[in-house]
Scaffold this active site. Sequence first.
Site, PDB file in Angstrom:
ATOM      1  N   GLU A 294       0.835  -1.199   0.000  1.00 20.15           N
ATOM      2  CA  GLU A 294       0.000   0.000   0.000  1.00 20.15           C
ATOM      3  C   GLU A 294       0.872   1.251   0.000  1.00 20.15           C
ATOM      4  O   GLU A 294       0.526   2.265  -0.614  1.00 20.15           O
ATOM      5  CB  GLU A 294      -0.938   0.000   1.203  1.00 20.15           C
ATOM      6  N   TRP A 297       1.680   1.646  -3.442  1.00 21.93           N
ATOM      7  CA  TRP A 297       0.598   2.257  -4.232  1.00 21.93           C
ATOM      8  C   TRP A 297       0.687   3.775  -4.165  1.00 21.93           C
ATOM      9  O   TRP A 297       0.485   4.475  -5.162  1.00 21.93           O
ATOM     10  CB  TRP A 297      -0.745   1.753  -3.711  1.00 21.93           C
ATOM     11  N   TRP A 325     -20.554  12.377 -19.804  1.00 20.69           N
ATOM     12  CA  TRP A 325     -20.953  12.564 -18.419  1.00 20.69           C
ATOM     13  C   TRP A 325     -22.275  13.321 -18.315  1.00 20.69           C
ATOM     14  O   TRP A 325     -22.593  14.142 -19.173  1.00 20.69           O
ATOM     15  CB  TRP A 325     -19.879  13.342 -17.655  1.00 20.69           C
ATOM     16  N   ASN A 360     -10.655   3.415   3.144  1.00 17.77           N
ATOM     17  CA  ASN A 360     -10.297   3.262   1.733  1.00 17.77           C
ATOM     18  C   ASN A 360     -11.295   2.420   0.946  1.00 17.77           C
ATOM     19  O   ASN A 360     -11.615   2.732  -0.203  1.00 17.77           O
ATOM     20  CB  ASN A 360      -8.902   2.644   1.613  1.00 17.77           C
ATOM     21  N   TRP A 378     -15.695  12.363 -12.635  1.00 20.15           N
ATOM     22  CA  TRP A 378     -14.823  12.113 -11.488  1.00 20.15           C
ATOM     23  C   TRP A 378     -14.198  13.391 -10.955  1.00 20.15           C
ATOM     24  O   TRP A 378     -13.798  13.452  -9.781  1.00 20.15           O
ATOM     25  CB  TRP A 378     -13.743  11.089 -11.834  1.00 20.15           C
ATOM     26  N   TRP A 401      -9.049   8.947  -8.324  1.00 19.02           N
ATOM     27  CA  TRP A 401     -10.306   9.233  -9.023  1.00 19.02           C
ATOM     28  C   TRP A 401     -10.240   8.794 -10.476  1.00 19.02           C
ATOM     29  O   TRP A 401     -11.224   8.306 -11.038  1.00 19.02           O
ATOM     30  CB  TRP A 401     -10.674  10.700  -8.885  1.00 19.02           C
TER      31      TRP A 401
END
Length: 502
Positions: A294, A297, A325, A360, A378, A401
């Site tokens: 993580e 990440w 969108w 998360n 987003w 996002w």
Amino acid sequence: MPHSPIAVMWFRNDLRLSDNPALNAAVTWANSNNGAVLPIYILDDVMENQLGGATRWWLEKSLGALETAITQTGAAMEKQSPGKSLHLFQDNAQQVISRLCNDHNIAVIFWNRSYDPQSLHRDTAIKNQCRDVLDLRCESFNSHLLFEPWEVKTGAGTSFKVFSPFWRACLKMPPPLPPKPAPKAIPLSGLVPENAVSLPDLDLSPKPFDWATGLADRFTPGEQAARDQLHYFINDRLVDYADLRDRPDRRVTSELSPHLRFGEISPREIWHALTRHMHAQPGQGKTASKFLSELGWREFAHHVLFHADDLRRKPLQAQFAHFPWRNSPADLQAWQRGQTGYPIVDAGMRELWHTGYMHNRVRMIVGSFLVKHLLLHWQHGLAWFDDTLVDACPAADPFSWQWIGGSGADAAPYFRIFNPVLQGEKFDSDGNYVRQWVPELRDLPTAHIHKPWAAPPLILQGAGVKPGQTYPEPIVDLKGGRDRAMDAYRDMKATRTGNNPG
């Protein structure tokens, strides 16, 4: 004007004394040159644009903690009162540094690097000014990442687009250097620069009223709090991390992200603390490795930010520039306020508003709901998270996002659409997370708490739930929203290939 030469230590998103390469360099230089250190922080337009309401609150507390730490570690030169130990400015950074160099005996400037395009552009301009105009030594360091973005490459010499091979490549590199302790003493200059401002002058506190009580209840900013949180995580939570980290009703995650966001703790310190723990507790090697991934990440997000053209505004996958969108302010507001009628979504959005934080797993659920079931861009989610998260980060926020929206690096396919009911039943199986943050549903039986609209009337009546009154009806049908999202995805693909029959 002080006779001793001065090293400027420019703090940015590195608000700590331990394992701070730029600070160590400044102190070493000052001690070797009979000089002094001038610690500064500049709230310029670049920094302002990276702050929202919650991160402004955090920054104020963190700067206060840093100033206290510097004062306790500092040693004033020539027995004079050092005045303030951390000097704050609210102005264009290039102009601040130019004035300091013109007005005082500045010999060298040190700072730690940032990796977003705006910071890189600013820092390059300042380095050029220092070297070409001011004839001044200027050095920057890596304090924010385990590896520099230009160090980790594919076999073809390009940047990675997928996380797993990126992290494997990181693990094959020499390990990050061990963290260095804070300087035992900082030879402060005693200089009081003109145009410096006080911490209240930065106007970081919530206005017009203090809405940040819940943030303060959840978090304590500052370097010492960051180190305490790391030790608490390793000693009390890590053992359950691999198995329970997706459960929002069980607080087993590290909650170190805001401390990392402001550099109150270095990723190297976390890396080596976890590595030591793995050697001492071999049985926890799997869960510790999962947490380190993580951290990887986070690393990947910064590497993508560095190599991207404009991660905040441009989809990494160009076809999503044509995505159809929707525009629905009412749906967006319902999502922001936790009034969508889907309990796990509403619980997450309310946790965010009250604490500046969200688990998360729930971030992925609410993100999927916004961009897929509601078909809203987003960037709306990014803007809201930027303003309300205490860990809102120039890299992690747009990276995440774009990931949930299907347009990012190693992104979840757009057609992977989280069902909020199934997600709630799986990861909040007892309903305790929903009961905490959506108290109007707390008396519903667990079997109905993630889909109250399906509960029999007598069950609703017994729990005091009146659909559409005490708790909203769902603002979108899950199947209808999913079908609409898939239609939009197919339209985008057809438009991209020129096969749109319309």
